[in-house]
Design a protein around this motif. Structure first.
Motif, PDB file in Angstrom:
ATOM      1  N   ALA A 167       0.844  -1.187   0.000  1.00 45.32           N
ATOM      2  CA  ALA A 167       0.000   0.000   0.000  1.00 45.32           C
ATOM      3  C   ALA A 167       0.884   1.243   0.000  1.00 45.32           C
ATOM      4  CB  ALA A 167      -0.926  -0.002   1.218  1.00 45.32           C
ATOM      5  N   GLU A 168       0.473   2.249  -0.721  1.00 48.60           N
ATOM      6  CA  GLU A 168       1.245   3.495  -0.789  1.00 48.60           C
ATOM      7  C   GLU A 168       1.451   4.082   0.605  1.00 48.60           C
ATOM      8  OE1 GLU A 168       3.655   6.301  -1.908  1.00 48.60           O
ATOM      9  OE2 GLU A 168       2.920   4.823  -3.341  1.00 48.60           O
ATOM     10  N   GLU A 169       0.447   3.983   1.455  1.00 52.93           N
ATOM     11  CA  GLU A 169       0.574   4.502   2.825  1.00 52.93           C
ATOM     12  C   GLU A 169       1.693   3.788   3.584  1.00 52.93           C
ATOM     13  OE1 GLU A 169      -2.004   4.189   6.861  1.00 52.93           O
ATOM     14  OE2 GLU A 169      -3.077   5.008   5.121  1.00 52.93           O
ATOM     15  N   VAL A 170       1.820   2.476   3.405  1.00 56.66           N
ATOM     16  CA  VAL A 170       2.884   1.709   4.051  1.00 56.66           C
ATOM     17  C   VAL A 170       4.237   2.149   3.508  1.00 56.66           C
ATOM     18  CG1 VAL A 170       3.896  -0.589   4.331  1.00 56.66           C
ATOM     19  CG2 VAL A 170       1.423  -0.282   4.539  1.00 56.66           C
ATOM     20  N   LEU A 171       4.325   2.254   2.189  1.00 54.65           N
ATOM     21  CA  LEU A 171       5.599   2.635   1.573  1.00 54.65           C
ATOM     22  C   LEU A 171       6.005   4.056   1.942  1.00 54.65           C
ATOM     23  CD1 LEU A 171       5.065   0.945  -1.882  1.00 54.65           C
ATOM     24  CD2 LEU A 171       6.721   0.289  -0.136  1.00 54.65           C
ATOM     25  N   SER A 172       5.038   4.947   2.023  1.00 58.34           N
ATOM     26  CA  SER A 172       5.394   6.335   2.337  1.00 58.34           C
ATOM     27  C   SER A 172       5.840   6.503   3.785  1.00 58.34           C
ATOM     28  CB  SER A 172       4.238   7.279   2.003  1.00 58.34           C
ATOM     29  OG  SER A 172       3.136   7.021   2.825  1.00 58.34           O
ATOM     30  N   THR A 173       5.370   5.637   4.678  1.00 59.31           N
ATOM     31  CA  THR A 173       5.743   5.784   6.090  1.00 59.31           C
ATOM     32  C   THR A 173       6.865   4.853   6.530  1.00 59.31           C
ATOM     33  OG1 THR A 173       4.029   4.231   6.808  1.00 59.31           O
ATOM     34  CG2 THR A 173       3.449   6.570   6.783  1.00 59.31           C
ATOM     35  N   ALA A 174       7.023   3.685   5.889  1.00 58.83           N
ATOM     36  CA  ALA A 174       7.954   2.687   6.405  1.00 58.83           C
ATOM     37  C   ALA A 174       9.105   2.337   5.465  1.00 58.83           C
ATOM     38  CB  ALA A 174       7.188   1.406   6.754  1.00 58.83           C
ATOM     39  N   SER A 175       9.082   2.856   4.244  1.00 67.93           N
ATOM     40  CA  SER A 175      10.148   2.484   3.310  1.00 67.93           C
ATOM     41  C   SER A 175      11.335   3.429   3.433  1.00 67.93           C
ATOM     42  CB  SER A 175       9.624   2.491   1.872  1.00 67.93           C
ATOM     43  OG  SER A 175       9.326   3.807   1.465  1.00 67.93           O
ATOM     44  N   VAL A 176      12.418   3.011   2.808  1.00 67.63           N
ATOM     45  CA  VAL A 176      13.653   3.779   2.789  1.00 67.63           C
ATOM     46  C   VAL A 176      13.983   4.071   1.331  1.00 67.63           C
ATOM     47  CG1 VAL A 176      16.109   3.712   3.360  1.00 67.63           C
ATOM     48  CG2 VAL A 176      14.443   2.577   4.852  1.00 67.63           C
TER      49      VAL A 176
END
Length: 172
Positions: free
Chosen positions: A118-127
Motif C-alpha cells: 500500500a502506498e501509505e505503508v511505503l510512504s511511512t515505512a520504506s527507505v
C-alpha cells in the motif's frame, strides 16, 4: 498499491535480527520488515528453490489451496499499526484473508504470486534507495547468493522470536 520484489533476507547487525527486504518494482524505495528466524528460513528456502522432504507450513498451505481448487492471486502489505505490519492474501474470487507479512511473502514466493505494498505503508515505512546505491543492492544480492536458510535458524540470544515492535507480529 505498488508492486514489490523480494530482494532477500539478511541478518541485521549488531542486533542479529533477520529482516526481509522488499524493493519497489517501479520506484526507488525499499521496505525492510523485521521477521523471526523461522520466517526468514521459510523465505530463504523459497528463494533458493529448496524443496523439503515433507511440506513445511507454507508448502502445506500452498498444497491445500491447490487441493481445493483455489489460487493465491496476490499478497498485499496493507498497513503498519503500532510498528506491526499487516498483510492480506487475496484469493481468486475476491476472498481476502488476513496474514502476517512474513507468512504472506513466503506463500507468495511459493505460488509465484505478486506482492503489493500500500502506498501509505511505503510512504511511512520504506527507505529511499537512489540510483547511486545500486552497487550496494548488488553487493547485498551477492551476499544473498552465499547465505543459506540454516543461517537463520534459532532465535538470537535474548530474543523471544517474532515479537519485537517493528516486526510483523504484535508485542505480547
Amino acid at each position: 498499491m505498488r508492486e514489490l520484489d523480494v530482494v532477500g533476507v539478511r541478518v541485521e547487525m549488531p542486533s542479529n535480527n533477520p529482516i526481509v527486504l522488499l524493493r519497489e518494482r517501479e520506484g526507488d524505495r525499499m521496505l525492510p520488515i523485521w521477521i523471526g528466524a523461522p520466517e526468514a528460513s521459510a523465505i530463504a528456502f523459497a528463494q533458493q528453490g529448496v524443496v523439503p522432504p515433507r511440506p513445511l507450513t507454507h508448502d502445506l498451505l500452498k498444497d491445500v489451496l491447490e487441493a481445493v481448487g483455489r489460487t493465491l492471486v496476490e499478497v498485499r502489505i496493507v498497513a503498519v499499526k503500532d510498528g506491526v505490519y499487516h498483510a492480506e492474501l487475496v484469493l481468486d474470487g475476491g476472498t481476502t484473508v488476513s496474514a502476517r507479512s512474513s507468512d504472506a511473502i513466503a506463500l507468495a514466493l511459493r505460488t509465484g504470486s505478486r506482492i503489493l505494498g500500500a502506498e501509505e505503508v511505503l510512504s511511512t515505512a520504506s527507505v529511499p534507495v537512489p540510483d547511486q546505491d545500486e552497487d550496494e543492492v548488488e553487493k547485498f544480492r551477492e551476499f544473498l547468493d552465499h547465505v543459506s536458510a540454516e543461517d537463520f535458524e534459532g532465535d538470537p540470544p535474548g530474543e523471544g522470536g517474532d515479537d519485537t515492535p517493528g516486526r510483523d507480529t504484535p508485542e505480547r
